[in-house]
Scaffold this motif. Structure first.
Motif, PDB file in Angstrom:
ATOM      1  N   ARG A 110      10.034   1.235  -8.744  1.00  0.00           N
ATOM      2  CA  ARG A 110       9.682   2.278  -7.785  1.00  0.00           C
ATOM      3  C   ARG A 110      10.745   3.375  -7.801  1.00  0.00           C
ATOM      4  O   ARG A 110      11.937   3.089  -7.841  1.00  0.00           O
ATOM      5  CB  ARG A 110       9.555   1.695  -6.370  1.00  0.00           C
ATOM      6  CG  ARG A 110       8.314   0.843  -6.218  1.00  0.00           C
ATOM      7  CD  ARG A 110       8.197   0.266  -4.830  1.00  0.00           C
ATOM      8  NE  ARG A 110       6.889  -0.379  -4.656  1.00  0.00           N
ATOM      9  CZ  ARG A 110       6.547  -1.074  -3.581  1.00  0.00           C
ATOM     10  NH1 ARG A 110       7.408  -1.226  -2.587  1.00  0.00           N
ATOM     11  NH2 ARG A 110       5.358  -1.611  -3.507  1.00  0.00           N
ATOM     12  N   GLY A 127      12.098   6.322  -5.527  1.00  0.00           N
ATOM     13  CA  GLY A 127      12.007   6.755  -4.142  1.00  0.00           C
ATOM     14  C   GLY A 127      12.919   7.895  -3.789  1.00  0.00           C
ATOM     15  O   GLY A 127      13.923   8.158  -4.453  1.00  0.00           O
ATOM     16  N   ARG A 153      10.798  11.173   0.895  1.00  0.00           N
ATOM     17  CA  ARG A 153       9.352  11.223   1.150  1.00  0.00           C
ATOM     18  C   ARG A 153       8.695   9.856   1.060  1.00  0.00           C
ATOM     19  O   ARG A 153       7.611   9.638   1.568  1.00  0.00           O
ATOM     20  CB  ARG A 153       8.675  12.151   0.135  1.00  0.00           C
ATOM     21  CG  ARG A 153       9.146  13.574   0.166  1.00  0.00           C
ATOM     22  CD  ARG A 153       8.674  14.330  -1.061  1.00  0.00           C
ATOM     23  NE  ARG A 153       9.206  13.688  -2.277  1.00  0.00           N
ATOM     24  CZ  ARG A 153       8.724  13.887  -3.502  1.00  0.00           C
ATOM     25  NH1 ARG A 153       7.699  14.696  -3.689  1.00  0.00           N
ATOM     26  NH2 ARG A 153       9.274  13.286  -4.541  1.00  0.00           N
ATOM     27  N   GLY A 154       9.329   8.928   0.346  1.00  0.00           N
ATOM     28  CA  GLY A 154       8.720   7.624   0.085  1.00  0.00           C
ATOM     29  C   GLY A 154       9.021   7.195  -1.333  1.00  0.00           C
ATOM     30  O   GLY A 154      10.142   7.365  -1.816  1.00  0.00           O
ATOM     31  N   TRP A 155       8.032   6.694  -2.059  1.00  0.00           N
ATOM     32  CA  TRP A 155       8.260   6.235  -3.420  1.00  0.00           C
ATOM     33  C   TRP A 155       7.007   6.435  -4.278  1.00  0.00           C
ATOM     34  O   TRP A 155       5.898   6.649  -3.766  1.00  0.00           O
ATOM     35  CB  TRP A 155       8.713   4.779  -3.478  1.00  0.00           C
ATOM     36  CG  TRP A 155       7.853   3.793  -2.727  1.00  0.00           C
ATOM     37  CD1 TRP A 155       8.099   3.285  -1.480  1.00  0.00           C
ATOM     38  CD2 TRP A 155       6.624   3.189  -3.149  1.00  0.00           C
ATOM     39  NE1 TRP A 155       7.106   2.409  -1.111  1.00  0.00           N
ATOM     40  CE2 TRP A 155       6.185   2.332  -2.122  1.00  0.00           C
ATOM     41  CE3 TRP A 155       5.838   3.280  -4.290  1.00  0.00           C
ATOM     42  CZ2 TRP A 155       5.013   1.578  -2.199  1.00  0.00           C
ATOM     43  CZ3 TRP A 155       4.670   2.536  -4.374  1.00  0.00           C
ATOM     44  CH2 TRP A 155       4.272   1.691  -3.332  1.00  0.00           C
TER      45      TRP A 155
END
Length: 195
Positions: A15, A17, A20-22
């Motif tokens: 992932r 990241g 913002r997130g991943w």
């Protein structure tokens, strides 16, 4: 026999990241070919299991409609299991399992010749999986989730003491492994512990 068929594999997707997130790539032909997985997936399935400790399995499709599966949990947590049902395999009746969750992003590759099942570990779990053949009711098969002959003592499902899982009517009466005449040939690769 040929060693070209892959065995059960736990796949940890990387992932990427930031604030913002991943982002992750869950399937890519070149990446999976490097793992020895070169099947063509033709169907995607998606299930929701509302109560915790819902158990689905142990399922498979018989030849010539056998299915390779690539399984992931996209909401919640599950314990995912594969059982070797290839006739003549030195690991016949043995199993491996792993926790798949929305948080860890792991996937389990379950090739033809293995029965597959999972139990949800919390409410409202969603599971998504790819199959290398479409659903064929005439080839649909299964074995009992609680057969004590599997792994010489049964699958160690992570169920709280005294908990009976939620089962479909079909899964509650699947045959025992001893009553199953496997149509799956052994391909030369014994089941190995998951990395």
């Amino acid at each position: 026999m040929s060693l070209s068929r892959p065995t059960v594999q736990l796949i940890a997707s990387r992932r990427f990241g930031d604030a913002r997130g991943w982002f992750t790539e869950v399937y890519s032909v070149p990446a999976f070919e490097k793992l020895g997985i070169s099947c063509t997936f033709v169907q995607d399935n998606h299930s929701l299991s509302v109560p915790a400790y819902t158990l689905r399995g142990l399922h498979f499709q018989t030849p010539p409609r056998g299915q390779d599966k690539l399984v992931r949990c996209i909401r919640g947590r599950i314990f995912d299991v594969a059982v070797d049902i290839r006739k003549g395999s030195p690991t016949y009746g043995q199993w491996v399992g792993a926790e798949l969750s929305a948080d860890n992003g792991h996937q389990l590759f379950v090739p033809v010749g293995f029965a597959h099942g999972f139990v949800t570990l919390e409410d409202n779990c969603e599971v998504s999986y790819k199959c290398s053949d479409s659903y064929a009711p005439d080839s649909d098969g299964g074995i009992r989730w609680d057969d004590p002959a599997i792994g010489s003592g049964g699958i160690d499902w992570p169920l709280p003491a005294g908990t009976i899982p939620e089962l479909s009517a079909k899964d509650a009466v699947q045959p025992l492994l001893a009553d199953f005449d496997s149509p799956f040939p052994y391909d030369g690769r014994p089941l190995a512990p998951l990395a």
